[in-house]
Design a protein around this motif. Structure first.
Motif, PDB file in Angstrom:
ATOM      1  N   UNK A  33      17.825  -9.232   5.424  1.00  0.00           N
ATOM      2  CA  UNK A  33      17.570  -9.328   3.991  1.00  0.00           C
ATOM      3  C   UNK A  33      17.915  -7.979   3.366  1.00  0.00           C
ATOM      4  N   UNK A  34      17.967  -7.929   2.059  1.00  0.00           N
ATOM      5  CA  UNK A  34      18.291  -6.681   1.367  1.00  0.00           C
ATOM      6  C   UNK A  34      17.084  -5.753   1.401  1.00  0.00           C
ATOM      7  N   UNK A  35      17.199  -4.547   1.968  1.00  0.00           N
ATOM      8  CA  UNK A  35      16.049  -3.633   2.025  1.00  0.00           C
ATOM      9  C   UNK A  35      15.668  -3.141   0.630  1.00  0.00           C
ATOM     10  N   UNK A  36      14.390  -3.114   0.356  1.00  0.00           N
ATOM     11  CA  UNK A  36      13.928  -2.599  -0.932  1.00  0.00           C
ATOM     12  C   UNK A  36      14.338  -1.143  -1.121  1.00  0.00           C
ATOM     13  N   UNK A  37      14.473  -0.414  -0.015  1.00  0.00           N
ATOM     14  CA  UNK A  37      14.869   0.997  -0.091  1.00  0.00           C
ATOM     15  C   UNK A  37      16.319   1.164  -0.524  1.00  0.00           C
ATOM     16  N   UNK A  38      17.103   0.079  -0.496  1.00  0.00           N
ATOM     17  CA  UNK A  38      18.510   0.145  -0.883  1.00  0.00           C
ATOM     18  C   UNK A  38      18.785  -0.487  -2.241  1.00  0.00           C
ATOM     19  N   UNK A 155      12.854   2.335  -7.910  1.00  0.00           N
ATOM     20  CA  UNK A 155      13.220   0.921  -7.780  1.00  0.00           C
ATOM     21  C   UNK A 155      12.585   0.298  -6.544  1.00  0.00           C
ATOM     22  N   UNK A 156      12.534   1.055  -5.469  1.00  0.00           N
ATOM     23  CA  UNK A 156      11.920   0.569  -4.226  1.00  0.00           C
ATOM     24  C   UNK A 156      10.455   0.202  -4.451  1.00  0.00           C
ATOM     25  N   UNK A 157       9.704   1.100  -5.095  1.00  0.00           N
ATOM     26  CA  UNK A 157       8.294   0.828  -5.344  1.00  0.00           C
ATOM     27  C   UNK A 157       8.124  -0.295  -6.367  1.00  0.00           C
ATOM     28  N   UNK A 158       9.011  -0.357  -7.356  1.00  0.00           N
ATOM     29  CA  UNK A 158       8.943  -1.426  -8.356  1.00  0.00           C
ATOM     30  C   UNK A 158       9.063  -2.793  -7.692  1.00  0.00           C
ATOM     31  N   UNK A 159      10.011  -2.926  -6.770  1.00  0.00           N
ATOM     32  CA  UNK A 159      10.180  -4.190  -6.048  1.00  0.00           C
ATOM     33  C   UNK A 159       8.908  -4.545  -5.292  1.00  0.00           C
ATOM     34  N   UNK A 160       8.338  -3.566  -4.629  1.00  0.00           N
ATOM     35  CA  UNK A 160       7.127  -3.836  -3.850  1.00  0.00           C
ATOM     36  C   UNK A 160       5.987  -4.282  -4.763  1.00  0.00           C
ATOM     37  N   UNK A 161       5.783  -3.554  -5.853  1.00  0.00           N
ATOM     38  CA  UNK A 161       4.681  -3.898  -6.761  1.00  0.00           C
ATOM     39  C   UNK A 161       4.852  -5.311  -7.306  1.00  0.00           C
ATOM     40  N   UNK A 162       6.069  -5.661  -7.676  1.00  0.00           N
ATOM     41  CA  UNK A 162       6.305  -6.976  -8.260  1.00  0.00           C
ATOM     42  C   UNK A 162       6.077  -8.085  -7.238  1.00  0.00           C
ATOM     43  N   UNK A 163       6.656  -7.932  -6.053  1.00  0.00           N
ATOM     44  CA  UNK A 163       6.593  -9.009  -5.070  1.00  0.00           C
ATOM     45  C   UNK A 163       5.211  -9.168  -4.443  1.00  0.00           C
ATOM     46  N   UNK A 164       4.376  -8.145  -4.557  1.00  0.00           N
ATOM     47  CA  UNK A 164       3.024  -8.238  -4.002  1.00  0.00           C
ATOM     48  C   UNK A 164       1.959  -8.316  -5.099  1.00  0.00           C
ATOM     49  N   UNK A 165       2.417  -8.509  -6.350  1.00  0.00           N
ATOM     50  CA  UNK A 165       1.496  -8.681  -7.494  1.00  0.00           C
ATOM     51  C   UNK A 165       0.533  -7.506  -7.647  1.00  0.00           C
ATOM     52  N   UNK A 166       1.094  -6.298  -7.554  1.00  0.00           N
ATOM     53  CA  UNK A 166       0.297  -5.084  -7.725  1.00  0.00           C
ATOM     54  C   UNK A 166       0.706  -4.421  -9.040  1.00  0.00           C
ATOM     55  N   UNK A 167      -0.218  -4.176  -9.953  1.00  0.00           N
ATOM     56  CA  UNK A 167       0.148  -3.593 -11.251  1.00  0.00           C
ATOM     57  C   UNK A 167       0.378  -2.088 -11.226  1.00  0.00           C
ATOM     58  N   UNK A 168      -0.184  -1.398 -10.223  1.00  0.00           N
ATOM     59  CA  UNK A 168      -0.136   0.060 -10.197  1.00  0.00           C
ATOM     60  C   UNK A 168       0.249   0.566  -8.812  1.00  0.00           C
ATOM     61  N   UNK A 169       0.883   1.744  -8.790  1.00  0.00           N
ATOM     62  CA  UNK A 169       1.242   2.372  -7.522  1.00  0.00           C
ATOM     63  C   UNK A 169       1.278   3.877  -7.671  1.00  0.00           C
ATOM     64  N   UNK A 170       1.452   4.566  -6.560  1.00  0.00           N
ATOM     65  CA  UNK A 170       1.513   6.030  -6.548  1.00  0.00           C
ATOM     66  C   UNK A 170       2.728   6.513  -5.768  1.00  0.00           C
ATOM     67  N   UNK A 171       3.328   7.580  -6.271  1.00  0.00           N
ATOM     68  CA  UNK A 171       4.296   8.347  -5.499  1.00  0.00           C
ATOM     69  C   UNK A 171       3.634   9.654  -5.083  1.00  0.00           C
ATOM     70  N   UNK A 172       3.845  10.057  -3.839  1.00  0.00           N
ATOM     71  CA  UNK A 172       3.375  11.356  -3.373  1.00  0.00           C
ATOM     72  C   UNK A 172       4.579  12.102  -2.812  1.00  0.00           C
ATOM     73  N   UNK A 173       5.015  13.133  -3.536  1.00  0.00           N
ATOM     74  CA  UNK A 173       6.143  13.949  -3.107  1.00  0.00           C
ATOM     75  C   UNK A 173       5.616  15.223  -2.451  1.00  0.00           C
ATOM     76  N   UNK A 174       6.039  15.452  -1.226  1.00  0.00           N
ATOM     77  CA  UNK A 174       5.621  16.658  -0.505  1.00  0.00           C
ATOM     78  C   UNK A 174       6.765  17.658  -0.482  1.00  0.00           C
ATOM     79  N   UNK A 175       6.503  18.878  -0.932  1.00  0.00           N
ATOM     80  CA  UNK A 175       7.519  19.922  -0.920  1.00  0.00           C
ATOM     81  C   UNK A 175       7.776  20.400   0.508  1.00  0.00           C
ATOM     82  N   UNK A 176       9.035  20.428   0.905  1.00  0.00           N
ATOM     83  CA  UNK A 176       9.388  20.923   2.235  1.00  0.00           C
ATOM     84  C   UNK A 176       9.159  22.430   2.335  1.00  0.00           C
ATOM     85  N   UNK A 177       9.234  23.129   1.197  1.00  0.00           N
ATOM     86  CA  UNK A 177       9.071  24.592   1.213  1.00  0.00           C
ATOM     87  C   UNK A 177       7.598  24.999   1.265  1.00  0.00           C
ATOM     88  N   UNK A 178       6.786  24.421   0.403  1.00  0.00           N
ATOM     89  CA  UNK A 178       5.399  24.872   0.281  1.00  0.00           C
ATOM     90  C   UNK A 178       4.386  23.914   0.901  1.00  0.00           C
TER      91      UNK A 178
END
Length: 307
Positions: A33-38, A155-178
């Protein structure tokens, strides 16, 4: 142990790490199937190739394989630190799939959040996508959507939220430097999700046509290439079977490409300084060849050597 033996050991350690990381990501993967990450790639032709021609993709190189490994390590470290801070991450690496649209994916985890009221069962589970970044992390949803690279995450998270009926989500970006985090709250954009689902439908139908035509021996039809070729340079199929350089491009599209225009202006601005440098560099090297060869020696203290 001699220095030469220690240097050989150092080289062996480097080689083994590179080989191990590359081997872990070198096996061809043909998603059913088409990966949500793509799904965030604008080129639908690429999404079809991913499903029907994985063996024709260029192999994953050492650096990209190592980036994948570092991403897995970042997930593990973030989960551990969240726990140390008193947050619970559950349902990690859980797969999801939509059979009708032929979309699949994996969510990094869900953060258990108290929804108030103190009643058991009131806890929410907010989907979390964990990403590591080497540059400046986005700070808002607007930043996510404005950048071609980060938009694919959105877009990846949007697909997940929609297909699993979740209204909210979080991104957590970790800095490789700090190692510090940037955490962004995301609300599901239904209109944008619809555009992604329509793209998934087109990819699904193109894959079905490919398989039917392959069985009948008829030449396969594919989605058109991107007119601006903006994603071609990093596409693993561009130099194997897609070959966008062999296909014509409308010159008007290039004239309207703002990024290309900026690059042309920058090139023109640097052209004369570069020419001046090369002329002076050639003259200086010629002068030194008349004296002590072509080495640039320190002649700051002329008094010590005489004039």
């Amino acid at each position: 142990m001699t220095l030469d033996e220690l240097m050989a050991l150092a080289s062996e350690i480097e080689s083994k790490q590179r080989a191990r990381r590359k081997d872990r990501h070198s096996r061809p993967w043909q998603p059913s199937a088409t990966p949500a990450s793509s799904i965030g790639y604008r080129c639908e032709r690429r999404l079809v190739y991913q499903r029907v021609a994985p063996l024709d993709a260029e192999p994953v190189g050492e650096e990209l394989a190592s980036i994948f490994e570092e991403g897995h390590e970042a997930h593990r470290q973030v989960a551990q630190e969240l726990a140390a801070l008193g947050y619970q991450l559950v349902e990690t690496e859980v797969n999801f799939r939509d059979e009708r649209l032929e979309i699949t994916g994996t969510i990094d985890g869900k953060l258990v959040v108290d929804d108030g009221g103190g009643e058991k069962g009131k806890d929410l589970r907010i989907p979390v996508e964990i990403k590591s970044t080497g540059g400046t992390a986005p700070e808002t949803v607007k930043d996510l959507r404005a950048d071609d690279f980060y938009r694919r995450y959105y877009d990846q998270l949007t697909i997940y939220l929609y297909l699993t009926s979740q209204p909210l989500g979080l991104f957590l970006f970790k800095s490789k430097q700090t190692g510090l985090w940037r955490v962004i709250a995301v609300e599901l954009d239904f209109a944008h999700a619809e555009t992604l689902l329509k793209k998934a439908e087109r990819v699904r139908d193109a894959v079905a046509r490919w398989k039917a035509q392959e069985a009948s021996g008829v030449p396969s039809s594919l989605p058109e290439r991107l007119a601006d070729r903006s994603e071609c340079l990093r596409c693993p199929w561009s130099r194997t079977i897609c070959l966008p350089g062999d296909a014509p491009v409308d010159p008007l599209l290039l004239a309207q490409d703002e990024q290309l225009l900026e690059q042309l202006i920058a090139r023109e601005a640097n052209e004369q300084p570069r020419a001046d440098f090369e002329a002076v560099d050639k003259e200086v090297k010629t002068r030194f060849k008349l004296t002590a060869g072509d080495r640039f020696e320190d002649r700051c203290h002329w008094g010590e050597h005489g004039r």
